[in-house]
Design an enzyme around this catalytic site. Structure first.
Site: not given
Length: 782
Positions: A360-361, A363-365, A682, A725
């Site tokens: 996701p945006p 996170v430090g890619k 779930s 979760k």
């Protein structure tokens, strides 16, 4: 307008600074005024006495001249006529009255005025008649040669000059009607002795005649060298002759280009092609469009780092230290990158290792890719692919097109200055395709180690070896990447950060960075741990840490304001102070069941910004067996509710439920926060537990949360997102979490803090779930 001195020789006039024009007394001339100050000066002069001071500028390009930019001698002129043109331009007709010296320039911001002193046009010194006659004859002779170059010169003007006996009138007739350089005219204006004036005029005309004769010679030589029917070469030949006259030679520059081509580390076929282009460039005139295209092409080729490689000694310890310093957490990602670097240490020539950092945006890619480049000691170049929809953006345009340029890959290599850089293709999942082509297909060759050793960009047209470069891509959504392209990459998932990780990132990276950027020292601002947790829990809800960093920056700004304003020398922000700095809480804590209730169960859900606690409610009503499902639930969750009802019917007797409840009782299943869409399998165990509790009247433990998919026969199937979760359960104070037995191995990814504070129950079937989730039956027995 007279000056305050009111003397006879000193006056103040509105002034126009002339560009490339010089006026003389008794001379009638016209000029265009476009500058605001010039237009304003003319308008004001018209309202007063219609006289204006005209003085030439030293340099024509100066737009807002000062006194130092103007000559000291000008002419006071009478405005005869003014014609206003569009775009605030004035065409002005003036007649020179007398010559004047500039004493002082006055600039009031709107127009120029000048204090001037009248000076005689001609001195009264005695003139030697013989010298005057000789000069007049010389001037007439050179004027006759000058006039021969202008067949359309009026005969009356030529006759009056050739028959004039008065030296002053001769001077005026020639100067007023000949096109001389404005610097020469200014020199003539400043001179007062007629003998000197005629001498200077003779020199100016002689120089002008020599230039005209040279121009004529060039034209004649050019005309003689042109074949009939080849008139298009006229300008080329003319330019060639001019270069011969000036002694310039383009061969030297062309030889330098050929030398550079010979030094390039390329194959012979490519070298031969480039030499042909250089030879063609040497035969073309430099000003032609084709020469410009070839020159631009060769410059681009020569700028590329052919055979230039950066050499760095890789060290796993150094790489591990760099990754650990730049990023907190991400253990699996760091481990995979170190494996990648270890292979490069053992086999530097390895090909085909293309990593895709997915997550996701925030996170430090991108920063992970920078750290890899730093650890490998390679040059770094980033190519943003978001929104690219033209294949030419990747492969470049044909050089024959107007505005053609290389593609982004070759441009990145050029910027890096190395043939083995680390190139990051950012947002590869955002590539678009339309009528202009499919850029993702063009990327196939770039990212294929078997093909990219001879990558051909449409602009450079010769193969470039990309096999030594390291390619890393980033993506938010892997499913959006076309299959053939995804097949060439190894995907490394960067999961969303947990609250615990965000806390450490804020303390170790974000706060020190923001303190430095805002000019604060650690002794001036302290943000307590409680305040950091408050911001994470109630002011941000994201997978990454971008919003968290903005919040920390906001705290730093407000602290900087207090310190700079003298309110405090040191600021400490505690949990209770966050509200005063950032306003009311933007997010509430997750909804949860605080006490043992019938028909209310704490479920666990995964979102793109992390895990959340999602209570599920079931209410029984007298009716005919209708099932109502609300809370913006997707199709999969609605199907899970039907499975749950069928399972409860099969075990009704065991839990004291009326076997015919499906015909007598209406069921309403609801998930709070109805505006938020929810879907996925779930929630199956959560729905079943809530239904059993609501129909049997047995309360559900409030300190238990659960997740898992179910089957019709009551088997519990594994789910995803366990790490997020369980973190949500930990934040909500849940003590027990029921998870599918097949997810037991996933506990390795769960934070240690979570494992220490939560008891995990591994359920294989729904009976085990109900046994641990239900409090007690109606009689009070366990």
């Amino acid at each position: 307008m007279k000056s305050d001195k009111n003397t006879e020789n000193s006056n103040v006039f509105y002034t126009v600074a002339m560009r490339g024009l010089v006026a003389f007394p008794k001379m009638v001339m016209h000029f265009d005024a476009a500058r605001d100050k010039s237009v304003a000066a003319i308008e004001r002069a018209l309202k007063e006495n219609a006289r204006i001071f005209l003085v030439a500028q030293h340099e024509a390009y100066v737009d807002n001249p000062k006194a130092s930019d103007l000559y000291k001698v000008g002419v006071v002129a009478e405005i005869r006529q003014v014609l206003k043109l569009p775009d605030n331009v004035m065409k002005v007709l003036v007649e020179g009255v007398y010559k004047a010296n500039l004493l002082r320039l006055i600039d009031d911001g709107k127009c120029l005025k000048a204090e001037v002193k009248r000076t005689p046009t001609y001195s009264r010194a005695k003139v030697d008649a013989v010298e005057s006659e000789a000069l007049m004859r010389s001037v007439k002779d050179v004027f006759e040669r000058y006039a021969s170059f202008f067949p359309k010169m009026p005969k009356e003007l030529f006759s009056s000059v050739m028959t004039e006996e008065d030296p002053i009138k001769l001077f005026e007739n020639i100067v007023y009607n000949c096109n001389l350089n404005y610097r020469d005219k200014q020199t003539l204006l400043e001179e007062t002795h007629i003998i000197n004036m005629l001498s200077i005029l003779f020199a100016c005309l002689t120089s002008e005649v020599e230039i005209l004769e040279l121009e004529n010679l060039i034209n004649e030589q050019t005309q003689n060298s042109i074949d009939k029917g080849q008139k298009e070469f006229y300008l080329r030949e003319q330019l060639r002759v001019i270069q011969e006259q000036l002694g310039e030679d383009e061969a030297e520059e062309n030889f330098a280009i050929i030398s550079k081509i010979m030094d390039l580390k390329i194959d012979e076929k490519s070298r031969e092609k480039l030499l042909k282009e250089a030879d063609k460039l040497g035969k073309l005139p430099p000003s032609s469009q084709e020469a410009f295209v070839i020159k631009n092409y060769l410059d681009t080729i020569l700028d590329l780092p052919w055979g230039k490689y950066t050499k760095a000694k890789l060290s796993l310890d150094k790489a591990a230290a760099v990754l650990e310093k730049d990023h907190y957490g991400l253990k699996k990602v760091k481990e995979r990158i170190l494996e990648f670097l270890a292979v490069h240490i053992l086999n530097p020539e390895i090909k085909g290792q293309i990593i895709c950092l997915a997550g996701p945006p925030g996170v430090g890619k991108t920063s992970v890719a920078k750290s890899i480049a730093h650890a490998m000691g390679r040059k770094y170049a980033r190519v943003s692919l978001g929104g690219v929809r033209d294949e030419a953006d990747i492969r470049g345009h044909r050089k024959t097109y107007v505005g053609a340029m290389p593609g982004r890959v070759i441009t990145a290599i050029q910027q890096a200055g190395s043939a083995n850089p680390l190139i990051l293709f950012d947002e590869i999942d955002k590539l678009c395709s339309d009528i202009k082509g499919d850029p993702s297909s063009a990327m196939l060759e770039v990212l294929d180690s078997e093909q990219n050793n001879a990558f051909r960009d449409h602009f450079i047209e010769v193969p470039f070896d990309l096999s030594k470069a390291v390619f890393i891509t980033t993506a938010n959504n892997v499913s959006a990447i076309p299959g053939p392209l995804l097949d060439r990459m190894e995907v490394i998932e960067l999961p969303s950060y947990t609250a615990e990780e965000k806390f450490h990132i804020a303390k170790e990276h974000l706060i020190p960075k923001q303190l430095k950027e805002h000019g604060l020292k650690t002794s001036q601002l302290k943000i307590d741990d409680g305040a950091v947790n408050e911001v994470i829990q109630y002011y941000t809800r994201e997978a990454g840490v971008r919003t968290l960093e903005r919040c920390m920056a906001s705290l730093c700004r407000k602290a900087a304001k207090k310190i700079a304003g003298g309110e405090a020398k040191r600021v400490t922000i505690k949990q209770k102070d966050v509200h005063n700095y950032l306003g009311i809480r933007k997010y509430l804590a997750d909804l949860s069941s605080k006490s043992d209730q019938v028909g209310v169960v704490n479920g666990l859900a995964w979102t793109s910004v992390g895990g959340v606690l999602m209570p599920l409610e079931v209410l029984t009503l007298k009716g005919s067996g209708k099932i109502e499902v609300t809370g913006s639930l997707g199709d999969v969750m609605k199907e899970s509710s039907k499975i749950a009802v069928s399972y409860v019917r099969s075990v009704a007797e065991k839990y004291g439920i009326d076997p015919e409840f499906n015909t007598k009782t209406d069921l309403h299943i609801h998930a709070p926060e109805g505006a938020v869409p929810k879907d996925g399998p779930s929630a199956g165990v959560t729905m079943t537990t809530a239904l059993v509790s609501a129909l049997s009247g047995i309360p559900v433990r409030s300190d238990v949360a659960m997740t898992g998919e179910i089957t019709l026969h009551g088997k519990v199937l594994p789910i995803g997102g366990l790490r997020e979760k369980t973190m949500a359960a930990y934040k909500a104070g849940i003590k027990t979490v029921i998870i599918p037995v097949d997810n037991k191995s996933d506990l390795e990814e769960v934070d240690d803090a979570v494992k220490e504070n939560i008891q995990f129950i591994f359920a294989e079937n729904l009976e085990q779930v109900l046994e641990n989730a239900l409090c007690k039956d109606k009689e009070g027995d366990k």
